[in-house]
Design a protein around this motif. Structure first.
Motif, PDB file in Angstrom:
ATOM      1  N   LYS A  86      -9.126 -10.227  -8.493  1.00 56.55           N
ATOM      2  CA  LYS A  86      -8.171 -10.624  -7.658  1.00 56.55           C
ATOM      3  C   LYS A  86      -7.672 -12.184  -8.525  1.00 56.55           C
ATOM      4  N   ILE A  87      -8.675 -12.898  -8.819  1.00 59.04           N
ATOM      5  CA  ILE A  87      -8.084 -13.576  -9.707  1.00 59.04           C
ATOM      6  C   ILE A  87      -7.074 -13.368 -11.046  1.00 59.04           C
ATOM      7  N   GLN A  88      -7.143 -12.460 -11.760  1.00 60.64           N
ATOM      8  CA  GLN A  88      -6.933 -11.513 -12.694  1.00 60.64           C
ATOM      9  C   GLN A  88      -5.954 -11.385 -12.377  1.00 60.64           C
ATOM     10  N   GLY A  89      -5.601 -10.074 -11.041  1.00 64.26           N
ATOM     11  CA  GLY A  89      -4.788  -9.954 -10.935  1.00 64.26           C
ATOM     12  C   GLY A  89      -3.103 -10.830 -10.224  1.00 64.26           C
ATOM     13  N   LEU A  90      -3.298 -12.106  -9.109  1.00 65.29           N
ATOM     14  CA  LEU A  90      -2.969 -12.567  -9.149  1.00 65.29           C
ATOM     15  C   LEU A  90      -2.743 -13.401 -10.150  1.00 65.29           C
ATOM     16  N   ASP A  91      -3.134 -13.664 -11.094  1.00 73.42           N
ATOM     17  CA  ASP A  91      -2.128 -13.969 -12.478  1.00 73.42           C
ATOM     18  C   ASP A  91      -0.821 -13.874 -12.359  1.00 73.42           C
ATOM     19  N   PHE A  92      -0.150 -12.836 -12.242  1.00 72.44           N
ATOM     20  CA  PHE A  92       0.691 -12.152 -12.569  1.00 72.44           C
ATOM     21  C   PHE A  92       1.491 -12.048 -11.422  1.00 72.44           C
ATOM     22  N   SER A  93       0.699 -10.769 -10.196  1.00 74.23           N
ATOM     23  CA  SER A  93       1.143  -9.926  -9.217  1.00 74.23           C
ATOM     24  C   SER A  93       1.695 -11.262  -8.354  1.00 74.23           C
ATOM     25  N   ASP A  94       1.945 -10.572  -6.727  1.00 75.35           N
ATOM     26  CA  ASP A  94       2.889 -11.653  -5.358  1.00 75.35           C
ATOM     27  C   ASP A  94       1.484 -11.363  -4.970  1.00 75.35           C
ATOM     28  N   ASP A  95       0.971 -10.570  -4.886  1.00 77.57           N
ATOM     29  CA  ASP A  95      -0.111 -10.171  -3.691  1.00 77.57           C
ATOM     30  C   ASP A  95      -0.917  -8.714  -3.988  1.00 77.57           C
ATOM     31  N   TYR A  96      -2.169  -8.788  -3.392  1.00 79.30           N
ATOM     32  CA  TYR A  96      -3.242  -8.247  -3.646  1.00 79.30           C
ATOM     33  C   TYR A  96      -3.773  -7.816  -2.672  1.00 79.30           C
ATOM     34  N   LEU A  97      -3.990  -6.092  -2.231  1.00 76.09           N
ATOM     35  CA  LEU A  97      -4.842  -6.081  -0.859  1.00 76.09           C
ATOM     36  C   LEU A  97      -5.636  -4.478  -1.396  1.00 76.09           C
ATOM     37  N   THR A  98      -7.016  -4.670  -0.795  1.00 75.63           N
ATOM     38  CA  THR A  98      -7.696  -3.836  -1.874  1.00 75.63           C
ATOM     39  C   THR A  98      -8.080  -2.838  -0.639  1.00 75.63           C
ATOM     40  N   LYS A  99      -8.276  -1.326  -1.320  1.00 78.60           N
ATOM     41  CA  LYS A  99      -8.576  -0.476  -0.252  1.00 78.60           C
ATOM     42  C   LYS A  99     -10.306  -0.234   0.236  1.00 78.60           C
ATOM     43  N   PRO A 100     -10.729  -0.075   1.354  1.00 85.74           N
ATOM     44  CA  PRO A 100      -9.422   0.831   2.147  1.00 85.74           C
ATOM     45  C   PRO A 100      -8.297  -0.216   2.994  1.00 85.74           C
ATOM     46  N   PHE A 101      -7.216   0.560   3.188  1.00 85.72           N
ATOM     47  CA  PHE A 101      -6.167  -0.126   4.467  1.00 85.72           C
ATOM     48  C   PHE A 101      -5.690   0.421   4.594  1.00 85.72           C
ATOM     49  N   HIS A 102      -4.691  -0.775   5.876  1.00 84.03           N
ATOM     50  CA  HIS A 102      -4.349   0.202   7.152  1.00 84.03           C
ATOM     51  C   HIS A 102      -2.755   0.082   6.738  1.00 84.03           C
ATOM     52  N   PRO A 103      -1.338   1.242   6.622  1.00 83.61           N
ATOM     53  CA  PRO A 103      -0.173   1.107   6.400  1.00 83.61           C
ATOM     54  C   PRO A 103       0.157   0.036   7.181  1.00 83.61           C
ATOM     55  N   GLN A 104      -0.005   0.010   7.800  1.00 87.87           N
ATOM     56  CA  GLN A 104       0.908  -1.530   8.864  1.00 87.87           C
ATOM     57  C   GLN A 104       0.748  -2.516   7.716  1.00 87.87           C
ATOM     58  N   GLU A 105      -0.295  -3.178   7.856  1.00 90.95           N
ATOM     59  CA  GLU A 105      -0.694  -4.400   6.913  1.00 90.95           C
ATOM     60  C   GLU A 105      -0.178  -3.683   5.607  1.00 90.95           C
ATOM     61  N   LEU A 106      -0.005  -3.088   4.438  1.00 87.21           N
ATOM     62  CA  LEU A 106       1.240  -3.095   3.448  1.00 87.21           C
ATOM     63  C   LEU A 106       1.780  -2.903   3.895  1.00 87.21           C
ATOM     64  N   ILE A 107       2.390  -2.891   4.646  1.00 88.40           N
ATOM     65  CA  ILE A 107       4.106  -2.420   5.171  1.00 88.40           C
ATOM     66  C   ILE A 107       4.801  -3.687   5.836  1.00 88.40           C
ATOM     67  N   ALA A 108       3.317  -4.253   5.964  1.00 79.36           N
ATOM     68  CA  ALA A 108       3.897  -6.007   7.170  1.00 79.36           C
ATOM     69  C   ALA A 108       3.867  -7.431   5.669  1.00 79.36           C
ATOM     70  N   ARG A 109       3.245  -6.600   4.955  1.00 75.93           N
ATOM     71  CA  ARG A 109       3.083  -7.181   3.930  1.00 75.93           C
ATOM     72  C   ARG A 109       4.721  -7.143   2.148  1.00 75.93           C
ATOM     73  N   LEU A 110       4.456  -5.900   2.269  1.00 75.87           N
ATOM     74  CA  LEU A 110       6.329  -6.436   1.482  1.00 75.87           C
ATOM     75  C   LEU A 110       6.849  -6.510   2.394  1.00 75.87           C
ATOM     76  N   GLU A 111       7.152  -6.472   3.429  1.00 74.71           N
ATOM     77  CA  GLU A 111       8.398  -7.239   4.370  1.00 74.71           C
ATOM     78  C   GLU A 111       8.095  -8.406   3.915  1.00 74.71           C
ATOM     79  N   VAL A 112       6.727  -9.053   4.004  1.00 75.84           N
ATOM     80  CA  VAL A 112       7.343 -10.567   3.512  1.00 75.84           C
ATOM     81  C   VAL A 112       7.866 -11.002   2.181  1.00 75.84           C
ATOM     82  N   LEU A 113       7.008  -9.824   1.474  1.00 75.04           N
ATOM     83  CA  LEU A 113       7.103 -10.554  -0.229  1.00 75.04           C
ATOM     84  C   LEU A 113       9.455 -10.328  -0.470  1.00 75.04           C
ATOM     85  N   LEU A 114       9.735  -9.011   0.572  1.00 76.80           N
ATOM     86  CA  LEU A 114      10.557  -9.063   0.411  1.00 76.80           C
ATOM     87  C   LEU A 114      11.855  -9.674   0.901  1.00 76.80           C
TER      88      LEU A 114
END
Length: 223
Positions: A86-114
């Protein structure tokens, strides 16, 4: 309709996620690897990126995308859930979501970033008396009307904070992202560099308004 570049080599997960995103009115261009994505990134609004990919791994691919398109938000969607990943990923990314995941959480995070990226100038951040040209990696003191020149580690620290505005960052997260070494409790290296950085960017380094100390945790760049 927002355009998502989705990079995922697992066919079942990829088909399911693509369908869920399209049902939520996103346009999705799905790739099984990092090959041939660069013709599409100019028109993308956001990238969803797996880490374990054939060929170029997601960490390397994500860094290359961010270097070429610094204002394009990236969400890592990965089964790798360790703190180091997660630390390595967040060095360049804006968010980090682990699998398994709920699609509604992914969509909520997408909307926040957008929303975050759509509500700010794509190149400029105004933070207190500082005008930061992100693409040019230039910092201007608007009161003094002069550029602020930082040393190598100060520069890395400052733009790491810029990528995580208003986020509380742990000392471990910052140190391991910048120095690429394991943080040892009690090490004063980060504290010293933060102090020197504040001396260059703060109006009153003894009472900092930009880089705040979060006692017992780490720091936050306050906008």
């Amino acid at each position: 309709m927002k355009h998502v570049i989705y990079i995922e080599d697992d066919l079942d997960i990829g088909e399911w996620t693509k369908r869920e995103l399209e049902n939520s009115h996103y346009k999705v261009t799905w790739f099984n690897s990092g090959e041939n994505i660069y013709d599409y990134l100019d028109k993308a609004d956001i990238v969803i990126l797996d880490i374990m990919l054939p060929g170029l791994d997601g960490f390397t691919l994500g860094k290359r995308i961010k270097m070429k398109y610094p204002n394009l938000p990236i969400i890592i969607l990965s089964a790798r859930s360790s703190l180091d990943d997660k630390i390595q990923g967040l060095d360049f990314s804006d968010d980090y979501l682990t699998k398994p995941f709920h699609p509604q959480e992914l969509i909520a995070r997408l909307e926040v970033l957008l929303r975050r990226h759509n509500n700010q100038d794509k190149d400029i951040e105004i933070i207190s008396h500082l005008k930061v040209h992100i693409n040019e990696h230039r910092i201007i003191d608007m009161d003094e009307k002069k550029d602020i020149v930082l040393s190598g580690k100060q520069y890395q620290l400052f733009f790491y904070f810029i990528r995580h505005i208003n986020e509380v960052l742990t000392k471990e997260q910052i140190f391991e992202s910048i120095w690429r070494e394991t943080y040892i409790d009690g090490d004063k290296t980060l504290m010293v560099h933060i102090r020197h950085l504040r001396e260059k960017i703060e109006k009153n380094p003894s009472n900092p308004l930009i880089i705040k100390t979060i006692h017992g945790i780490g720091y936050k760049l306050q906008k």
